[in-house]
Design a protein around this motif. Structure first.
Motif, PDB file in Angstrom:
ATOM      1  N   SER A 193       1.646 -34.282  41.677  1.00 24.04           N
ATOM      2  CA  SER A 193       1.122 -35.038  42.813  1.00 24.04           C
ATOM      3  C   SER A 193       1.334 -36.526  42.574  1.00 24.04           C
ATOM      4  O   SER A 193       1.294 -36.990  41.430  1.00 24.04           O
ATOM      5  CB  SER A 193      -0.370 -34.758  43.013  1.00 24.04           C
ATOM      6  N   THR A 194       1.543 -37.265  43.657  1.00 25.45           N
ATOM      7  CA  THR A 194       1.821 -38.690  43.530  1.00 25.45           C
ATOM      8  C   THR A 194       0.939 -39.514  44.457  1.00 25.45           C
ATOM      9  O   THR A 194       0.430 -39.028  45.467  1.00 25.45           O
ATOM     10  CB  THR A 194       3.287 -38.998  43.883  1.00 25.45           C
ATOM     11  N   SER A 195       0.785 -40.779  44.105  1.00 22.06           N
ATOM     12  CA  SER A 195       0.138 -41.761  44.977  1.00 22.06           C
ATOM     13  C   SER A 195       0.770 -43.109  44.674  1.00 22.06           C
ATOM     14  O   SER A 195       1.384 -43.301  43.620  1.00 22.06           O
ATOM     15  CB  SER A 195      -1.380 -41.800  44.753  1.00 22.06           C
ATOM     16  N   LEU A 196       0.630 -44.050  45.603  1.00 21.59           N
ATOM     17  CA  LEU A 196       1.308 -45.340  45.475  1.00 21.59           C
ATOM     18  C   LEU A 196       0.330 -46.464  45.787  1.00 21.59           C
ATOM     19  O   LEU A 196      -0.507 -46.340  46.691  1.00 21.59           O
ATOM     20  CB  LEU A 196       2.496 -45.393  46.440  1.00 21.59           C
ATOM     21  N   TYR A 197       0.455 -47.577  45.053  1.00 19.49           N
ATOM     22  CA  TYR A 197      -0.459 -48.710  45.193  1.00 19.49           C
ATOM     23  C   TYR A 197       0.354 -50.000  45.278  1.00 19.49           C
ATOM     24  O   TYR A 197       1.209 -50.263  44.432  1.00 19.49           O
ATOM     25  CB  TYR A 197      -1.434 -48.768  44.004  1.00 19.49           C
ATOM     26  N   ASP A 198       0.086 -50.772  46.306  1.00 21.21           N
ATOM     27  CA  ASP A 198       0.782 -52.036  46.528  1.00 21.21           C
ATOM     28  C   ASP A 198      -0.216 -53.168  46.334  1.00 21.21           C
ATOM     29  O   ASP A 198      -1.202 -53.268  47.059  1.00 21.21           O
ATOM     30  CB  ASP A 198       1.354 -52.061  47.950  1.00 21.21           C
ATOM     31  N   ALA A 199       0.034 -54.011  45.328  1.00 21.21           N
ATOM     32  CA  ALA A 199      -0.876 -55.117  44.998  1.00 21.21           C
ATOM     33  C   ALA A 199      -2.306 -54.618  44.798  1.00 21.21           C
ATOM     34  O   ALA A 199      -3.271 -55.233  45.245  1.00 21.21           O
ATOM     35  CB  ALA A 199      -0.830 -56.192  46.078  1.00 21.21           C
ATOM     36  N   GLY A 200      -2.430 -53.481  44.139  1.00 17.21           N
ATOM     37  CA  GLY A 200      -3.742 -52.942  43.803  1.00 17.21           C
ATOM     38  C   GLY A 200      -4.401 -52.114  44.884  1.00 17.21           C
ATOM     39  O   GLY A 200      -5.450 -51.520  44.647  1.00 17.21           O
ATOM     40  N   GLN A 201      -3.794 -52.041  46.074  1.00 21.94           N
ATOM     41  CA  GLN A 201      -4.384 -51.295  47.185  1.00 21.94           C
ATOM     42  C   GLN A 201      -3.591 -50.022  47.447  1.00 21.94           C
ATOM     43  O   GLN A 201      -2.360 -50.028  47.417  1.00 21.94           O
ATOM     44  CB  GLN A 201      -4.405 -52.155  48.454  1.00 21.94           C
ATOM     45  N   ILE A 202      -4.301 -48.938  47.720  1.00 26.55           N
ATOM     46  CA  ILE A 202      -3.624 -47.670  47.955  1.00 26.55           C
ATOM     47  C   ILE A 202      -2.769 -47.744  49.217  1.00 26.55           C
ATOM     48  O   ILE A 202      -3.162 -48.349  50.218  1.00 26.55           O
ATOM     49  CB  ILE A 202      -4.639 -46.511  48.060  1.00 26.55           C
ATOM     50  N   VAL A 203      -1.581 -47.169  49.154  1.00 22.42           N
ATOM     51  CA  VAL A 203      -0.691 -47.113  50.310  1.00 22.42           C
ATOM     52  C   VAL A 203      -1.101 -45.926  51.173  1.00 22.42           C
ATOM     53  O   VAL A 203      -1.121 -44.785  50.708  1.00 22.42           O
ATOM     54  CB  VAL A 203       0.779 -46.974  49.868  1.00 22.42           C
ATOM     55  N   LYS A 204      -1.436 -46.190  52.417  1.00 25.99           N
ATOM     56  CA  LYS A 204      -1.886 -45.139  53.326  1.00 25.99           C
ATOM     57  C   LYS A 204      -0.732 -44.225  53.721  1.00 25.99           C
ATOM     58  O   LYS A 204       0.409 -44.654  53.829  1.00 25.99           O
ATOM     59  CB  LYS A 204      -2.484 -45.764  54.596  1.00 25.99           C
ATOM     60  N   ASN A 205      -1.063 -42.975  53.950  1.00 23.36           N
ATOM     61  CA  ASN A 205      -0.101 -42.007  54.491  1.00 23.36           C
ATOM     62  C   ASN A 205       1.198 -41.960  53.685  1.00 23.36           C
ATOM     63  O   ASN A 205       2.289 -41.858  54.248  1.00 23.36           O
ATOM     64  CB  ASN A 205       0.196 -42.344  55.957  1.00 23.36           C
ATOM     65  N   PHE A 206       1.065 -42.034  52.374  1.00 22.96           N
ATOM     66  CA  PHE A 206       2.231 -41.985  51.488  1.00 22.96           C
ATOM     67  C   PHE A 206       2.755 -40.555  51.419  1.00 22.96           C
ATOM     68  O   PHE A 206       1.994 -39.613  51.199  1.00 22.96           O
ATOM     69  CB  PHE A 206       1.841 -42.479  50.100  1.00 22.96           C
ATOM     70  N   SER A 207       4.055 -40.394  51.604  1.00 28.90           N
ATOM     71  CA  SER A 207       4.643 -39.052  51.678  1.00 28.90           C
ATOM     72  C   SER A 207       5.479 -38.707  50.457  1.00 28.90           C
ATOM     73  O   SER A 207       6.465 -37.987  50.549  1.00 28.90           O
ATOM     74  CB  SER A 207       5.496 -38.924  52.947  1.00 28.90           C
ATOM     75  N   GLY A 208       5.093 -39.218  49.299  1.00 21.62           N
ATOM     76  CA  GLY A 208       5.830 -38.906  48.078  1.00 21.62           C
ATOM     77  C   GLY A 208       5.791 -37.435  47.715  1.00 21.62           C
ATOM     78  O   GLY A 208       6.640 -36.942  46.971  1.00 21.62           O
ATOM     79  N   GLU A 209       4.795 -36.713  48.265  1.00 24.70           N
ATOM     80  CA  GLU A 209       4.692 -35.281  47.978  1.00 24.70           C
ATOM     81  C   GLU A 209       5.942 -34.529  48.433  1.00 24.70           C
ATOM     82  O   GLU A 209       6.274 -33.477  47.884  1.00 24.70           O
ATOM     83  CB  GLU A 209       3.467 -34.693  48.681  1.00 24.70           C
ATOM     84  N   LYS A 210       6.627 -35.045  49.440  1.00 23.92           N
ATOM     85  CA  LYS A 210       7.822 -34.370  49.943  1.00 23.92           C
ATOM     86  C   LYS A 210       8.900 -34.288  48.863  1.00 23.92           C
ATOM     87  O   LYS A 210       9.672 -33.338  48.811  1.00 23.92           O
ATOM     88  CB  LYS A 210       8.370 -35.108  51.170  1.00 23.92           C
ATOM     89  N   VAL A 211       8.942 -35.295  47.998  1.00 27.43           N
ATOM     90  CA  VAL A 211       9.949 -35.323  46.938  1.00 27.43           C
ATOM     91  C   VAL A 211       9.660 -34.257  45.888  1.00 27.43           C
ATOM     92  O   VAL A 211      10.577 -33.660  45.317  1.00 27.43           O
ATOM     93  CB  VAL A 211       9.999 -36.721  46.284  1.00 27.43           C
ATOM     94  N   VAL A 212       8.377 -34.007  45.634  1.00 28.98           N
ATOM     95  CA  VAL A 212       8.008 -33.114  44.533  1.00 28.98           C
ATOM     96  C   VAL A 212       7.510 -31.753  45.015  1.00 28.98           C
ATOM     97  O   VAL A 212       6.915 -30.998  44.256  1.00 28.98           O
ATOM     98  CB  VAL A 212       6.939 -33.784  43.640  1.00 28.98           C
TER      99      VAL A 212
END
Length: 535
Positions: A193-212
């Motif tokens: 599972s993945t999540s992404l953070y830009d300047a310390g804030q969570i990126v909403k609606n991140f779809s990195g799960e599609k890659v994995v």
């Protein structure tokens, strides 16, 4: 099964003496059957009431049990002993009942953050997926809120653990990369599972799960079990190589500044890291299983505050979803101004000005400069007339229209008729998109006959579905040309000349701006691709 005091480590023991949020006479009382009494005993926390104390709740891997503890969301410190209970079923009703039990055991009356690894949808507006066993996040939040009487915010396991590591764990050692850069968290074990953070804030609606998504497919190297048949050098090497392949794919697609490795892979980092060949810096998580509890609380504190801001805007403008800042009426702006004038003195102070302006999808880059430019009478505050004057001169006449929903995009297609429309789709974390912003606005000024539109593809569930399903965005920035509702062109990449060529190719002679001089030669798409390959 009743919940019991948790066997969580001593870090969960009391660190601060805090006052109970309920009357002493209510302590130990049996749970009432009356909804009215239940609501009275468990007053729902509002955004304004949301304090630093949040109950973090985490469903352990494999959906076996639920662990909960009060957390100071600012420091990440546990405030007192927690509680745990068995999760009878990995269903909406099972989760709601388990959370209700720990809330009862701890006599909790404040906000609750819940982290559910692999159990909730990641995209706003996304439907439940029976095959993957996911539950609609908003529906689960509503059901848990009703059952407990507490304000509730739900996150995925990767979102919560990543947020905690960034704020309290591995992110501390990353320094400015964590606070200013793009950081990806990868929780790797039986799941990826993945999540992404830009300047310390969570990126909403991140779809990195599609890659994995394919992580669990087929006969592949799985993480070695302790003392199992593959718990040896060969087994760990095969698993590390598989992790490496996925990290490289994520690295190429999202280009993070750092990756934090969590889950069992992070716990066995000494066996994984030497085999990695990706260019991005990879560091192991440091918090272990407590990251889920702490991160659930941290994200809840942020989400509840954001909800309060959004609800004030939506109430003020009288719509359920956001709208383009250029389309707001004078009456709607007046209503927003009054909502954010929290001191009710008829003017906006600096913090109120920033909150109101950014809530309307207008980014504030230099708050003090903005205040100085609006404060015409130099009295240190901004009146409604001053704000309205600036809005009409700077935002209302903006050459690029920002949209925040599918409905707004469909209205643009309908309203513009046979006028050429140029749409840019970016992501909030996309650095090439941010770098291209000034060029896009300059192109818009150069071609006044063209309608220019911008949208963040991950702004909300509506824009995510529009970008992913209707437009088919694979990379950002992506540019589209439409006329009379028909798509004429699409390409990705922040190249100014290519966008100008595409616009020129689809303009009529009468639409060519005289200010640019004689019309440039039209370059076909085939020629353009050949030129791009050479460069």
């Amino acid at each position: 099964m009743a919940s019991t005091p948790s066997s969580l480590p001593s870090r969960l023991s009391t660190r601060l003496s805090i006052q109970r949020r309920t009357r002493a006479s209510c302590r130990g009382a049996a749970r009432p059957t009356s909804h009215r009494n239940e609501f009275f005993l468990r007053p729902r926390a509002t955004a304004d009431d949301a304090a630093e104390e949040i109950l973090g709740v985490y469903v352990t891997a494999g959906a076996v049990d639920v662990r909960a503890a009060a957390v100071n969301a600012r420091t990440g410190a546990f405030l007192r002993a927690g509680a745990s209970t068995k999760l009878e079923s990995a269903s909406a009703s099972g989760v709601v009942e388990a959370v209700r039990k720990v809330v009862d055991t701890l006599e909790w009356r404040g906000a609750v953050g819940i982290s559910l690894p692999g159990l909730v949808t990641r995209i706003e507006g996304e439907s439940a997926d029976a095959k993957r066993g996911t539950i609609v996040r908003a529906e689960l939040e509503a059901a848990t809120r009703t059952a407990t009487g507490c304000e509730v915010a739900i996150s995925s396991g990767a979102e919560a653990c990543g947020a905690a590591e960034l704020a309290y764990g591995a992110g501390v050692e990353l320094g400015e990369v964590a606070t200013k850069g793009l950081v990806m968290f990868c929780m790797v074990g039986a799941r990826f599972s993945t999540s992404l953070y830009d300047a310390g804030q969570i990126v909403k609606n991140f779809s990195g799960e599609k890659v994995v998504d394919s992580w669990g497919d087929g006969d592949v190297a799985t993480i070695p079990e302790e003392n199992g048949a593959t718990d040896n050098e060969t087994g760990w090497k095969a698993f590390a190589q598989r992790v490496n392949a996925y990290l490289i794919e994520l690295e190429e697609k999202y280009k993070p500044d750092a990756i934090i490795l969590g889950g069992k892979a992070g716990q066995n980092a000494e066996k994984i890291l030497p085999a990695l060949t990706c260019q991005t810096k990879v560091v192991p998580g440091t918090l272990g299983f407590v990251a889920g509890v702490k991160g659930a609380a941290l994200l809840a504190s942020q989400q509840i505050a954001t909800r309060g801001t959004l609800s004030r805007v939506r109430e003020a403008i009288g719509v359920a979803n956001g709208v383009s800042p250029q389309s707001l009426t004078d009456e709607q702006l007046r209503s927003v101004f009054d909502k954010f004038d929290t001191s009710q003195n008829g003017v906006l102070e600096l913090d109120e000005l920033i909150a109101a302006t950014e809530a309307l999808n207008v980014q504030v880059h230099d708050a003090r400069k903005l205040m100085d430019s609006l404060d015409y009478d130099e009295n240190g505050v901004v009146s409604f007339d001053e704000w309205m004057r600036w809005w009409k001169s700077q935002v209302k006449v903006e050459t690029v229209t920002t949209i925040v929903s599918q409905a707004e995009w469909h209205n643009v297609l309908k309203d513009e008729g046979d006028r050429l429309i140029c749409l840019e789709v970016g992501f909030t974390f996309c650095r090439p998109c941010k770098a291209f912003a000034k060029k896009f606005h300059q192109i818009a000024e150069d071609f006044p006959s063209v309608k220019f539109v911008f949208m963040h593809g991950n702004e909300n569930g509506s824009t995510t579905i529009l970008a992913r399903d209707e437009l088919g965005v694979k990379a950002t920035p992506s540019f589209f040309l439409f006329r009379s509702g028909k798509r004429l062109h699409m390409h990705s990449g922040a190249k100014e000349e290519r966008l100008r060529n595409a616009i020129n190719r689809h303009l009529t002679d009468s639409e060519w701006p005289q200010a640019l001089g004689p019309r440039l030669p039209v370059i076909s798409e085939e020629e353009e691709l050949k030129l791009a390959e050479r460069s």
